[in-house]
Scaffold this motif. Structure first.
Motif, PDB file in Angstrom:
ATOM      1  N   ALA A   1     -12.743   8.156  -4.245  1.00  0.00           N
ATOM      2  CA  ALA A   1     -14.040   7.918  -4.888  1.00  0.00           C
ATOM      3  C   ALA A   1     -14.236   6.427  -5.152  1.00  0.00           C
ATOM      4  O   ALA A   1     -15.335   5.901  -5.064  1.00  0.00           O
ATOM      5  N   LEU A   2     -13.144   5.744  -5.453  1.00  0.00           N
ATOM      6  CA  LEU A   2     -13.228   4.320  -5.776  1.00  0.00           C
ATOM      7  C   LEU A   2     -13.308   3.449  -4.524  1.00  0.00           C
ATOM      8  O   LEU A   2     -14.011   2.435  -4.496  1.00  0.00           O
ATOM      9  N   LEU A   3     -12.561   3.836  -3.479  1.00  0.00           N
ATOM     10  CA  LEU A   3     -12.342   2.928  -2.346  1.00  0.00           C
ATOM     11  C   LEU A   3     -12.647   3.544  -0.984  1.00  0.00           C
ATOM     12  O   LEU A   3     -12.474   2.878   0.040  1.00  0.00           O
ATOM     13  N   GLY A   4     -13.052   4.814  -0.980  1.00  0.00           N
ATOM     14  CA  GLY A   4     -13.228   5.512   0.286  1.00  0.00           C
ATOM     15  C   GLY A   4     -14.683   5.648   0.691  1.00  0.00           C
ATOM     16  O   GLY A   4     -15.582   5.050   0.099  1.00  0.00           O
ATOM     17  N   ALA A   5     -14.880   6.451   1.732  1.00  0.00           N
ATOM     18  CA  ALA A   5     -16.214   6.751   2.264  1.00  0.00           C
ATOM     19  C   ALA A   5     -16.213   8.258   2.516  1.00  0.00           C
ATOM     20  O   ALA A   5     -15.154   8.890   2.442  1.00  0.00           O
ATOM     21  N   PRO A   6     -17.369   8.847   2.838  1.00  0.00           N
ATOM     22  CA  PRO A   6     -17.360  10.280   3.138  1.00  0.00           C
ATOM     23  C   PRO A   6     -16.330  10.594   4.233  1.00  0.00           C
ATOM     24  O   PRO A   6     -16.271   9.888   5.240  1.00  0.00           O
ATOM     25  N   GLY A   7     -15.501  11.606   4.004  1.00  0.00           N
ATOM     26  CA  GLY A   7     -14.486  11.983   4.992  1.00  0.00           C
ATOM     27  C   GLY A   7     -13.112  11.405   4.726  1.00  0.00           C
ATOM     28  O   GLY A   7     -12.118  11.814   5.343  1.00  0.00           O
ATOM     29  N   THR A   8     -13.019  10.439   3.799  1.00  0.00           N
ATOM     30  CA  THR A   8     -11.727   9.804   3.513  1.00  0.00           C
ATOM     31  C   THR A   8     -10.693  10.830   3.057  1.00  0.00           C
ATOM     32  O   THR A   8     -10.999  11.696   2.251  1.00  0.00           O
ATOM     33  N   GLN A   9      -9.473  10.705   3.601  1.00  0.00           N
ATOM     34  CA  GLN A   9      -8.357  11.520   3.128  1.00  0.00           C
ATOM     35  C   GLN A   9      -7.170  10.605   2.904  1.00  0.00           C
ATOM     36  O   GLN A   9      -7.136   9.489   3.412  1.00  0.00           O
ATOM     37  N   GLY A  10      -6.183  11.078   2.132  1.00  0.00           N
ATOM     38  CA  GLY A  10      -5.060  10.191   1.861  1.00  0.00           C
ATOM     39  C   GLY A  10      -3.832  10.926   1.367  1.00  0.00           C
ATOM     40  O   GLY A  10      -3.745  12.151   1.434  1.00  0.00           O
ATOM     41  N   THR A  11      -2.879  10.138   0.867  1.00  0.00           N
ATOM     42  CA  THR A  11      -1.592  10.671   0.426  1.00  0.00           C
ATOM     43  C   THR A  11      -1.061   9.819  -0.727  1.00  0.00           C
ATOM     44  O   THR A  11      -1.215   8.590  -0.704  1.00  0.00           O
ATOM     45  N   PHE A  12      -0.422  10.470  -1.679  1.00  0.00           N
ATOM     46  CA  PHE A  12       0.275   9.768  -2.749  1.00  0.00           C
ATOM     47  C   PHE A  12       1.654   9.369  -2.238  1.00  0.00           C
ATOM     48  O   PHE A  12       2.349  10.186  -1.632  1.00  0.00           O
ATOM     49  N   THR A  13       2.044   8.117  -2.467  1.00  0.00           N
ATOM     50  CA  THR A  13       3.350   7.643  -1.985  1.00  0.00           C
ATOM     51  C   THR A  13       4.109   6.953  -3.120  1.00  0.00           C
ATOM     52  O   THR A  13       3.593   6.819  -4.226  1.00  0.00           O
ATOM     53  N   SER A  14       5.295   6.473  -2.789  1.00  0.00           N
ATOM     54  CA  SER A  14       6.171   5.902  -3.821  1.00  0.00           C
ATOM     55  C   SER A  14       5.883   4.427  -4.100  1.00  0.00           C
ATOM     56  O   SER A  14       6.481   3.845  -4.990  1.00  0.00           O
ATOM     57  N   GLY A  15       5.022   3.791  -3.320  1.00  0.00           N
ATOM     58  CA  GLY A  15       4.768   2.364  -3.561  1.00  0.00           C
ATOM     59  C   GLY A  15       4.067   1.726  -2.384  1.00  0.00           C
ATOM     60  O   GLY A  15       3.820   2.375  -1.347  1.00  0.00           O
ATOM     61  N   GLY A  16       3.758   0.441  -2.533  1.00  0.00           N
ATOM     62  CA  GLY A  16       3.029  -0.268  -1.500  1.00  0.00           C
ATOM     63  C   GLY A  16       3.774  -0.266  -0.175  1.00  0.00           C
ATOM     64  O   GLY A  16       3.174  -0.072   0.890  1.00  0.00           O
ATOM     65  N   THR A  17       5.072  -0.467  -0.237  1.00  0.00           N
ATOM     66  CA  THR A  17       5.848  -0.529   1.000  1.00  0.00           C
ATOM     67  C   THR A  17       5.770   0.795   1.750  1.00  0.00           C
ATOM     68  O   THR A  17       5.586   0.827   2.974  1.00  0.00           O
ATOM     69  N   GLU A  18       5.878   1.905   1.022  1.00  0.00           N
ATOM     70  CA  GLU A  18       5.811   3.206   1.707  1.00  0.00           C
ATOM     71  C   GLU A  18       4.399   3.456   2.251  1.00  0.00           C
ATOM     72  O   GLU A  18       4.238   3.965   3.364  1.00  0.00           O
ATOM     73  N   SER A  19       3.375   3.076   1.490  1.00  0.00           N
ATOM     74  CA  SER A  19       2.001   3.265   1.988  1.00  0.00           C
ATOM     75  C   SER A  19       1.806   2.482   3.283  1.00  0.00           C
ATOM     76  O   SER A  19       1.191   2.959   4.246  1.00  0.00           O
ATOM     77  N   ILE A  20       2.346   1.256   3.318  1.00  0.00           N
ATOM     78  CA  ILE A  20       2.198   0.407   4.507  1.00  0.00           C
ATOM     79  C   ILE A  20       3.001   0.973   5.680  1.00  0.00           C
ATOM     80  O   ILE A  20       2.525   1.033   6.819  1.00  0.00           O
TER      81      ILE A  20
END
Ligand code: PLP
Length: 479
Positions: free
Chosen positions: A81-100
Motif C-alpha cells: 500500500a505504501l510502495l506498490g502498485a495494483p498487482g504488487t506482491q511480495g515476501t517478508f524476509t530477514s533483512g535487506g541482504t536477504e531481500s536483495i
C-alpha cells in the motif's frame, strides 16, 4: 561455555546483560550507524512481547500455523500500500541482504525462463549496496558496475544505459544509497531498463519506510517506488526506519508472475513437500510478529512525525557541518543519511572519528573508492534530534584535537610489498603478519584508535583488503 551444571535463569540473564557493557549503545542517539532509535516509549517492550508470543511458531509451514499467513499478508499488504502498485506482491524476509538476494535470484531465473539468458549480468551503479555483490557471488552472476557522478554521487543513467547488454538481467537504483544518502534517478534508470526489456530493482532498504512519510510531512521526494514505470521490484527494511527489531524486511514485485521465480519448491525427496519463499527453511514467526506489532503501534501519523524529526535533525546537522571550517558534505543527502569528508586528508578524518569515539559518539568511517573520497557517515534517527547541537560542539572540539595529532602515514615500502602480494595465494602466516602489522589481531581485540589501521587499509587494493578483513573476522570467531 559449558552447558553443565545447569544455571538459574537470573544468573544467565545477568551474564547476558554484562556482555552488553562493552557494546556501543543502541538507544540514546549517540551511535550514528547500525541502530534505529525512534525514542518512542513502550515500543521496545511491545516488540519483545510480540516476539515472545510467536517465538516458538515455525514460519516454515503456514498451513499448520495459519497465523503466519495472516501476519505476513498484513505486513506485505502494508508495504504494498505504501510502495506498490495494483498487482504488487511480495515476501517478508530477514533483512535487506536477504531481500536483495531474492530479488537477484528472481531476476536471474526470470531472464533464463523468458529470454534464455545463461550468462547473467547484474548492472550496478558504484554506490549500490555490497549486498548486490554478495548476491552475484552466491548466485553466479557477473557484476558490471558503472561510475556515479563524482559531484552529486548519483548514478549516471547514460553510463548505465550504455552498459546494458543482452545478458543484463537486472539494473539497480538506490533510494537512497547507503554511502552518501542520495537518491538515484530512479525514473530514468527504470525507463532505460524497460526500453531494453530488462528488470529494474529499487533498493529502498533504508529509505522505503522514511521517504513516503517525509513526503507526507511536506518534504519534496521524487517518485521512486513500484508506481514508477519500469520498476519491477523493490526492497524495504522494516528494521531500519520502520523501527522493528532486527530481522525484518520486505521484497516486493510488480506482479505474481515475477514473484513466482523467487519461490523454491521441491517434491523430489522422501520427506515433507518443501516450498520456501525465502532463503530460510525453518524460521521463527517471532520476527514477523514483532514487526507487525511495531507497525501498528507507530501508525501512519506516528511515522510521519518520526520522519519530520529525522528531517529536522538532518537539516540542523547539515547546516552545522557546512558551517564548520574544513568540512565538506558529500552530495545533497535526501533522507536521514549524511556523509562528510575533510579535504585536508584521510588521516585527519580518521583521527576525527577516533576523537569523537573518545567523546562517546560513533560515526562510521567509509574508505575511498576510486575518485569517491573516504568519509564519515551518519544515520540520523529520531533519538538523534536532541543530540545534534552537542554533537556539532564536540565535533569542532574533536577536529581541533585531531589537527594537533601527528598525521598517520603509510610506509611506501609496505605499499610496494602489498602490491606484490596475490591475495588468492597468501598463506595463513603471511596474512597474520600483515594483520599484525596493521594492528589487527583478533585475540588482542581492536586497537583503541582505528586511524592507523584504516589509513593502511585504505591504501591497499580492494581484493587484499577483503582477504585481510575476512581473515581478521575469522580470527575473532576463533572456534
Ligand atoms: C541501501 C541499503 N541496501 C541494503 C542494505 C543491507 O541491509 P541489511 O544490513 O539489513 O542486510 C542496507 C543496509 O544498511 C542499505 O542501507
Amino acid at each position: 561455555m559449558s552447558p553443565d551444571p545447569a544455571r538459574p535463569a537470573a544468573e544467565v540473564l545477568a551474564d547476558l546483560r554484562a556482555l552488553r557493557g562493552a557494546d556501543a549503545p543502541t538507544r540514546g542517539g549517540r551511535t550514528f550507524a547500525y541502530v534505529y532509535d525512534p525514542a518512542l516509549p513502550g515500543l521496545d517492550e511491545l516488540a519483545a512481547a510480540a516476539y515472545a508470543e510467536f517465538a516458538t511458531v515455525n514460519g516454515l509451514d503456514m498451513t499448520v500455523f495459519p497465523s503466519v499467513a495472516r501476519l505476513e499478508n498484513d505486513l506485505v499488504g502494508a508495504a504494498a500500500a505504501l510502495l506498490g502498485a495494483p498487482g504488487t506482491q511480495g515476501t517478508f524476509t530477514s533483512g535487506g541482504t536477504e531481500s536483495i538476494l531474492l530479488a537477484v535470484k528472481t531476476a536471474r531465473d526470470h531472464a533464463r525462463a523468458t529470454r534464455g539468458v545463461t550468462g547473467p549480468q547484474l548492472l550496478l551503479p558504484a554506490t549500490a549496496h555490497a549486498a548486490f555483490h554478495k548476491a552475484a557471488g552466491y548466485l553466479g552472476l557477473e557484476t558490471v558496475f558503472v561510475p556515479v557522478d563524482p559531484v552529486t554521487f548519483r548514478a549516471d543513467t547514460d553510463a548505465l544505459a550504455a552498459a546494458i547488454t543482452d545478458r543484463t538481467v537486472l539494473t539497480v537504483a538506490s533510494a537512497p544509497s547507503y554511502p552518501h544518502g542520495v537518491i538515484d534517478p530512479v525514473a530514468e534508470i527504470a525507463a532505460a531498463s524497460a526500453a531494453r526489456g530488462v528488470l529494474c530493482h529499487v533498493d529502498a532498504c533504508i529509505g522505503g519506510w522514511l521517504l513516503p512519510y517525509l513526503r507526507r510531512a511536506g518534504r519534496p521526494v521524487p517518485a521512486f517506488d513500484l508506481t514508477v514505470p519500469g520498476v519491477t521490484s523493490l526492497s524495504v527494511d522494516l528494521h531500519k526506519y520502520g523501527y522493528a527489531d532486527k530481522g525484518a524486511s520486505v521484497v516486493l514485485y510488480r506482479d505474481a508472475e515475477l514473484r513466482r521465480h523467487q519461490y523454491f519448491a521441491h517434491a523430489g525427496w522422501p520427506g515433507y513437500p518443501v516450498v520456501n519463499p525465502t532463503v530460510q527453511g525453518t524460521k521463527s514467526a517471532g520476527l514477523l510478529a514483532q514487526a507487525w506489532a511495531v507497525l501498528q503501534y507507530v501508525g501512519e501519523d506516528g511515522y510521519t512525525a518520526l520522519a519530520a524529526g529525522v528531517a529536522d535533525a538532518s537539516d540542523r546537522l547539515l547546516a552545522g557541518l557546512r558551517d564548520t571550517e574544513g568540512v565538506e558534505v558529500l552530495g545533497d543527502p535526501s533522507a536521514g543519511l549524511v556523509s562528510f569528508t575533510l579535504p585536508a586528508g584521510l588521516s585527519l578524518l580518521l583521527h576525527l572519528a577516533d576523537e569523537l569515539r573518545e567523546r562517546g559518539w560513533y560515526l562510521q568511517p567509509q574508505l575511498s573508492h576510486g575518485e569517491l573520497p573516504a568519509n564519515l557517515h551518519l544515520t540520523l534517527t529520531p533519538a538523534t534530534v536532541d543530540r545534534v547541537d552537542a554533537l556539532l560542539a564536540d565535533l569542532r572540539e574533536a577536529l581541533k584535537a585531531a589537527r594537533s595529532l601527528p598525521p598517520v602515514t603509510v610506509d611506501p615500502g609496505v605499499l610496494d610489498l602489498a602490491a606484490a602480494l596475490d591475495p588468492a595465494t597468501l598463506g595463513p602466516e603471511e596474512v597474520a603478519a600483515v594483520l599484525a602489522f596493521a594492528g589487527l589481531t583478533g585475540t588482542g581485540g581492536l586497537p583503541a584508535r582505528m586511524a592507523p589501521v584504516l589509513v593502511l587499509l585504505d591504501a591497499l587494493p580492494a581484493p587484499l583488503q577483503e582477504r585481510l578483513l575476512a581473515e581478521f573476522v575469522g580470527s575473532i570467531f576463533r572456534i
